[in-house]
Design an enzyme around this catalytic site. Structure first.
Site, PDB file in Angstrom:
ATOM      1  N   THR A  88     -29.441 -34.540  20.281  1.00 34.41           N
ATOM      2  CA  THR A  88     -29.938 -33.333  19.613  1.00 34.41           C
ATOM      3  C   THR A  88     -30.148 -33.564  18.111  1.00 34.41           C
ATOM      4  OG1 THR A  88     -29.184 -31.129  18.911  1.00 34.41           O
ATOM      5  CG2 THR A  88     -27.470 -32.668  19.505  1.00 34.41           C
ATOM      6  N   TYR A 105     -19.549 -29.109  18.750  1.00 31.24           N
ATOM      7  CA  TYR A 105     -20.623 -29.564  19.649  1.00 31.24           C
ATOM      8  C   TYR A 105     -21.384 -30.742  19.050  1.00 31.24           C
ATOM      9  CZ  TYR A 105     -25.351 -29.755  21.575  1.00 31.24           C
ATOM     10  OH  TYR A 105     -26.556 -30.207  22.085  1.00 31.24           O
ATOM     11  N   LYS A 125     -21.697 -34.754  20.164  1.00 29.96           N
ATOM     12  CA  LYS A 125     -22.975 -35.416  20.487  1.00 29.96           C
ATOM     13  C   LYS A 125     -23.199 -36.630  19.576  1.00 29.96           C
ATOM     14  CE  LYS A 125     -25.673 -34.246  23.125  1.00 29.96           C
ATOM     15  NZ  LYS A 125     -25.807 -34.548  24.596  1.00 29.96           N
TER      16      LYS A 125
END
Ligand code: NAD
Ligand code: TYD
Length: 340
Positions: free
Chosen positions: A124, A149, A153
């Site tokens: 992302t 989050y 990632k």
């Protein structure tokens, strides 16, 4: 080609599977998904009858299961499996570390042992952190994740890259901006707004509504990942973004206009802690090196998305009960929004 797609029952994974079955009808696809709250086999009813598609319920962190699957001579692994919602990562970070970091490392280990020919880690733009009012993220921008989050990632990206450098594994990483479209779980901004508006419920906007996101229609991302699978260079990162930057307020204004709903349905609520101000992707590398370009304008994509949620009420009605309501209450009560 035989593909192992993990997290294929979620939003982007299911759109990708449907895209691949349509564009590569002779490919075999195995979908390994744990079916967390975000996994939904209803997304794949049209694939379920295909002899080229197999679903296996399981965890990417289950090495024995992954080994057994890879023993069937898989050519490529595409890892979509993740805990994916920033607000949930703020409420309960543990699962993000387990699945996004440890799960990815176990999957990489299995793929390495079985000498899988390609490994795509789906990542992302959030790993780059927050931008000021100008500039865009390129593949060489330093990683500066700000939420549990995005930190999980970014960790997975670095482990994946380390497997390329250290073991010569054929790893590629895609970093995409905010996706939207059919089958997106209605905890994310756009499906939450559209489904709330279809019920004439308020749309919560965090803070001043001036945070900027860069929006891409999910099928355009699927096409980009397909290109990376076939033409991407090992060890490389590819940014994927369509160039449609918008503040959250302007985006919701467009949705209100397209749906014919009043501005009074916007409710400003307490901001997300650590809320990244702006994301913007520079996709020149995938455009110049792999020949990708987005097909869907923001206006077309919003219309298609609103149309899909309007005509698939049973899909989201079933979701917006039970666990969803408990989460909604937990996330929005503290932000000052009363009741669902
Ligand atoms: P999603 O939450 O809709 O789906 C995630 C899927 O992974 C679900 O089907 C879930 O059941 C499955 N899953 C979770 N833990 C698992 C585990 N341990 N083993 C196997 N399956 C598991 O997410 P999404 O929006 O489709 O995102 C897919 C990927 O794309 C994620 O890696 C996410 O970080 C990344 N991404 C998403 C966006 C976006 O805008 N949605 C943008 C950029 C990158
Ligand atoms: P989201 O869809 O959660 O994606 P991400 O945080 O991964 O970018 O949120 C998109 C933007 O919308 C983000 O700036 C947070 C904001 N937002 C709201 O204003 N209200 C909401 O109810 C949600 C879920 C998000």
């Amino acid at each position: 080609m035989k593909l192992l797609i993990t997290g294929g029952a979620g939003f982007i994974g299911s759109n990708f599977i449907l895209f691949m079955l349509e564009h590569h009808p002779d490919y075999d696809i195995i979908n390994l998904d744990k079916l967390t709250y975000a996994g939904n086999l209803e997304n794949l009813v049209s694939a379920a009858g295909s002899r080229h598609y197999t679903f296996i319920r399981g965890d990417i962190a289950d090495a024995k299961l992954v080994h057994d699957i890879l023993d069937t001579r898989v050519d490529a692994v595409i890892n979509f499996a993740a805990e994916s919602h920033v607000d949930r990562s703020i409420l309960e970070p543990a699962a993000f570390i387990t699945t996004n970091i440890l799960g990815t490392q176990i999957l990489l280990d299995c793929a390495r042992e079985k000498r899988v020919g390609r490994f795509i880690q789906i990542s992302t733009d959030e790993v780059y952190g927050s931008l000021g009012p100008s500039g865009r993220f390129s593949e060489t921008t330093c990683l500066h994740p700000n939420s549990p989050y995005s930190a999980s990632k970014a960790s997975a990206d670095m482990i994946a890259h380390a497997y390329y450098e250290t073991f010569g594994m054929p790893v590629m990483i895609t970093r995409t901006s905010n996706n939207y479209g059919p089958y997106q779980f209605p905890e994310k901004l756009l499906p939450l707004a559209v489904t709330n508006l279809l019920e004439d419920r308020p749309v919560p906007i965090y803070g001043d509504g001036m945070n900027v996101r860069d929006w891409i229609f999910v099928t355009d991302n699927a096409e980009a990942i397909d290109l990376v699978l076939h033409k991407g260079k090992e060890g490389e990162v590819y940014n994927i973004g369509a160039g449609y930057e918008s503040t959250n307020k302007a985006l919701i204004d467009s949705v209100l206009r397209l749906m014919g709903k009043p501005e009074s349905l916007i409710t400003y609520v307490k901001d997300r802690p650590g809320h990244d101000r702006r994301y913007a992707i520079d996709p020149s590398k995938i455009i110049n090196e792999l020949g990708w370009s987005p097909r869907t304008s923001l206006d077309q994509g919003l219309k298609a998305t609103i149309d899909w949620y309007s005509t698939h009420r049973a899909w989201w009605d079933r979701i917006k009960s039970g666990e969803y309501l408990a989460y909604y209450e937990k996330n929005y009560a503290v932000k000052g929004l009363k009741g669902y």
